[in-house]
Design an enzyme around this catalytic site. Structure first.
Site, mmCIF file in Angstrom:
data_model
loop_
_atom_site.group_PDB
_atom_site.id
_atom_site.type_symbol
_atom_site.label_atom_id
_atom_site.label_comp_id
_atom_site.label_asym_id
_atom_site.label_seq_id
_atom_site.Cartn_x
_atom_site.Cartn_y
_atom_site.Cartn_z
ATOM 1 N N HIS A 1 98.095 -93.416 31.864
ATOM 2 C CA HIS A 1 97.659 -93.765 30.496
ATOM 3 C C HIS A 1 97.285 -95.229 30.475
ATOM 4 O O HIS A 1 98.050 -96.079 30.971
ATOM 5 C CB HIS A 1 98.767 -93.484 29.481
ATOM 6 C CG HIS A 1 99.153 -92.047 29.444
ATOM 7 N ND1 HIS A 1 98.368 -91.088 28.850
ATOM 8 C CD2 HIS A 1 100.202 -91.400 29.994
ATOM 9 C CE1 HIS A 1 98.934 -89.907 29.025
ATOM 10 N NE2 HIS A 1 100.033 -90.057 29.718
ATOM 11 N N ASN B 1 94.421 -88.537 33.486
ATOM 12 C CA ASN B 1 94.709 -89.082 32.157
ATOM 13 C C ASN B 1 94.236 -88.009 31.177
ATOM 14 O O ASN B 1 93.045 -87.916 30.893
ATOM 15 C CB ASN B 1 93.966 -90.395 31.921
ATOM 16 C CG ASN B 1 94.276 -90.955 30.531
ATOM 17 O OD1 ASN B 1 94.881 -90.274 29.694
ATOM 18 N ND2 ASN B 1 93.860 -92.182 30.290
ATOM 19 N N PRO C 1 90.022 -85.617 26.697
ATOM 20 C CA PRO C 1 89.287 -85.859 25.465
ATOM 21 C C PRO C 1 89.219 -87.328 25.051
ATOM 22 O O PRO C 1 90.214 -88.056 25.124
ATOM 23 C CB PRO C 1 90.075 -85.064 24.411
ATOM 24 C CG PRO C 1 90.713 -83.973 25.182
ATOM 25 C CD PRO C 1 91.015 -84.530 26.542
ATOM 26 N N ASN C 2 88.029 -87.720 24.633
ATOM 27 C CA ASN C 2 87.724 -89.040 24.048
ATOM 28 C C ASN C 2 87.683 -90.188 25.062
ATOM 29 O O ASN C 2 87.343 -91.307 24.694
ATOM 30 C CB ASN C 2 88.699 -89.379 22.899
ATOM 31 C CG ASN C 2 88.571 -88.376 21.773
ATOM 32 O OD1 ASN C 2 87.464 -88.134 21.298
ATOM 33 N ND2 ASN C 2 89.664 -87.773 21.359
ATOM 34 N N ARG D 1 103.133 -89.920 20.605
ATOM 35 C CA ARG D 1 102.599 -90.237 21.952
ATOM 36 C C ARG D 1 103.711 -90.424 22.982
ATOM 37 O O ARG D 1 103.448 -90.589 24.168
ATOM 38 C CB ARG D 1 101.726 -91.494 21.905
ATOM 39 C CG ARG D 1 100.483 -91.329 21.067
ATOM 40 C CD ARG D 1 99.575 -92.542 21.170
ATOM 41 N NE ARG D 1 98.712 -92.625 20.010
ATOM 42 C CZ ARG D 1 97.567 -91.961 19.866
ATOM 43 N NH1 ARG D 1 97.117 -91.176 20.826
ATOM 44 N NH2 ARG D 1 96.849 -92.071 18.758
ATOM 45 N N SER E 1 96.989 -97.137 27.806
ATOM 46 C CA SER E 1 97.819 -97.854 26.845
ATOM 47 C C SER E 1 99.291 -97.576 27.110
ATOM 48 O O SER E 1 99.637 -96.596 27.779
ATOM 49 C CB SER E 1 97.462 -97.417 25.421
ATOM 50 O OG SER E 1 97.813 -96.052 25.224
ATOM 51 N N GLU F 1 100.223 -89.004 36.564
ATOM 52 C CA GLU F 1 99.770 -89.120 35.167
ATOM 53 C C GLU F 1 99.491 -90.593 34.857
ATOM 54 O O GLU F 1 100.331 -91.440 35.158
ATOM 55 C CB GLU F 1 100.898 -88.567 34.275
ATOM 56 C CG GLU F 1 100.645 -88.687 32.789
ATOM 57 C CD GLU F 1 101.862 -88.189 31.977
ATOM 58 O OE1 GLU F 1 102.809 -87.600 32.554
ATOM 59 O OE2 GLU F 1 101.848 -88.426 30.756
ATOM 60 N N ARG G 1 85.743 -97.349 22.204
ATOM 61 C CA ARG G 1 86.870 -96.759 21.480
ATOM 62 C C ARG G 1 88.053 -97.738 21.447
ATOM 63 O O ARG G 1 88.611 -98.060 22.489
ATOM 64 C CB ARG G 1 87.300 -95.474 22.198
ATOM 65 C CG ARG G 1 88.527 -94.823 21.639
ATOM 66 C CD ARG G 1 89.051 -93.737 22.573
ATOM 67 N NE ARG G 1 90.196 -93.090 21.986
ATOM 68 C CZ ARG G 1 91.056 -92.338 22.649
ATOM 69 N NH1 ARG G 1 90.881 -92.141 23.944
ATOM 70 N NH2 ARG G 1 92.073 -91.790 22.039
ATOM 71 N N ARG H 1 103.592 -97.104 20.944
ATOM 72 C CA ARG H 1 102.694 -96.597 19.901
ATOM 73 C C ARG H 1 103.390 -95.516 19.074
ATOM 74 O O ARG H 1 104.614 -95.447 19.061
ATOM 75 C CB ARG H 1 101.399 -96.097 20.568
ATOM 76 C CG ARG H 1 100.701 -97.205 21.385
ATOM 77 C CD ARG H 1 99.430 -96.711 22.026
ATOM 78 N NE ARG H 1 98.456 -96.324 21.024
ATOM 79 C CZ ARG H 1 97.386 -95.557 21.296
ATOM 80 N NH1 ARG H 1 97.181 -95.124 22.532
ATOM 81 N NH2 ARG H 1 96.543 -95.239 20.342
ATOM 82 N N HIS I 1 100.109 -84.604 25.112
ATOM 83 C CA HIS I 1 101.221 -84.441 24.177
ATOM 84 C C HIS I 1 101.468 -82.995 23.768
ATOM 85 O O HIS I 1 102.480 -82.718 23.144
ATOM 86 C CB HIS I 1 100.970 -85.333 22.944
ATOM 87 C CG HIS I 1 100.540 -86.728 23.318
ATOM 88 N ND1 HIS I 1 101.321 -87.552 24.096
ATOM 89 C CD2 HIS I 1 99.390 -87.433 23.075
ATOM 90 C CE1 HIS I 1 100.684 -88.700 24.291
ATOM 91 N NE2 HIS I 1 99.509 -88.650 23.681
ATOM 92 N N TYR J 1 92.408 -99.864 24.403
ATOM 93 C CA TYR J 1 91.996 -99.214 25.657
ATOM 94 C C TYR J 1 91.158 -100.109 26.577
ATOM 95 O O TYR J 1 90.796 -99.687 27.673
ATOM 96 C CB TYR J 1 91.228 -97.929 25.341
ATOM 97 C CG TYR J 1 92.081 -96.895 24.641
ATOM 98 C CD1 TYR J 1 93.180 -96.328 25.287
ATOM 99 C CD2 TYR J 1 91.810 -96.488 23.339
ATOM 100 C CE1 TYR J 1 93.980 -95.389 24.651
ATOM 101 C CE2 TYR J 1 92.598 -95.541 22.687
ATOM 102 C CZ TYR J 1 93.679 -95.008 23.352
ATOM 103 O OH TYR J 1 94.479 -94.079 22.733
ATOM 104 N N ALA K 1 94.865 -86.995 24.612
ATOM 105 C CA ALA K 1 95.805 -86.376 23.667
ATOM 106 C C ALA K 1 96.377 -85.058 24.176
ATOM 107 O O ALA K 1 97.456 -84.640 23.723
ATOM 108 C CB ALA K 1 95.113 -86.172 22.322
HETATM 109 C C1 DQA Z 1 95.857 -92.166 26.373
HETATM 110 C C2 DQA Z 1 97.005 -92.126 25.356
HETATM 111 C C3 DQA Z 1 96.921 -90.879 24.507
HETATM 112 O O1 DQA Z 1 97.977 -90.862 23.552
HETATM 113 C C4 DQA Z 1 95.607 -90.835 23.746
HETATM 114 O O2 DQA Z 1 95.509 -89.636 23.008
HETATM 115 C C5 DQA Z 1 94.425 -91.023 24.632
HETATM 116 C C6 DQA Z 1 94.504 -92.015 25.698
HETATM 117 C C7 DQA Z 1 95.837 -93.488 27.171
HETATM 118 O O3 DQA Z 1 95.127 -93.544 28.179
HETATM 119 O O4 DQA Z 1 96.487 -94.471 26.784
HETATM 120 O O5 DQA Z 1 93.380 -90.420 24.426
HETATM 121 O O6 DQA Z 1 96.039 -91.111 27.315
#
Ligand code: DQA
Length: 144
Positions: free
Chosen positions: A100, A74, A10-11, A111, A102, A98, A18, A107, A80, A23, A77
């Protein structure tokens, strides 16, 4: 030919616009384009999916069994809290890393928890877009 699946949750379709300070300024299609170049240089196949929907991510993981040598994920969210995604990753027995973008540990506390890290081959956090390529390199080395 070795075959890998890169999953973004997501996102992550919003990358580029974003929260670029967190990011980065590359869009997901830029990142995928770089990974395509990497894959043709290495002579491997890489497929990409992104979804904002947990069920679609679960379906894609289920479909990976016997089809891909390894997964880079990746989950955004979903990392979590998605036990459904964790169960799917365990069920298909496809090794995964996995990623990420960031540094989740620098953070918010929510997270810091991942429901998939203990069943992953490994994890790359906080290195930005290069994390996906590093994960693919590591998986290629592993599966040979
Ligand atoms: C993320 C970190 C997650 O906490 C966040 O919800 C994301 C991006 C990252 O790539 O740093 O959507 O996975």
């Amino acid at each position: 030919m070795r075959s890998f699946l890169v999953i973004n949750g997501p996102n992550l379709n919003l990358l580029g616009t974003r929260e670029p300070a967190i990011y980065g300024s590359k869009g997901l299609s830029d990142i995928e384009g770089e990974l395509r170049e990497w894959s043709s240089a290495k002579g491997v196949e890489v497929s990409f999916i992104q979804s904002n929907h947990e069920g679609v991510i679960v379906d894609e993981i289920q479909g990976a069994r016997g089809r891909y040598d390894a997964i880079v994920i990746n989950p955004g969210a979903l990392t979590h809290y998605s036990i459904a995604m964790r169960d799917a990753l365990i069920a298909v027995e496809v090794p995964f890393i996995e990623v990420h973008l960031s540094n989740v540990y620098a953070r918010e506390e929510f997270r810091h928890k991942s429901v998939i890290s203990d069943v992953a081959v490994g994890k790359i956090v906080g290195l930005g877009a290069i994390g996906y390529r590093l994960a693919l390199e590591a998986l290629l080395e592993r599966v040979g």
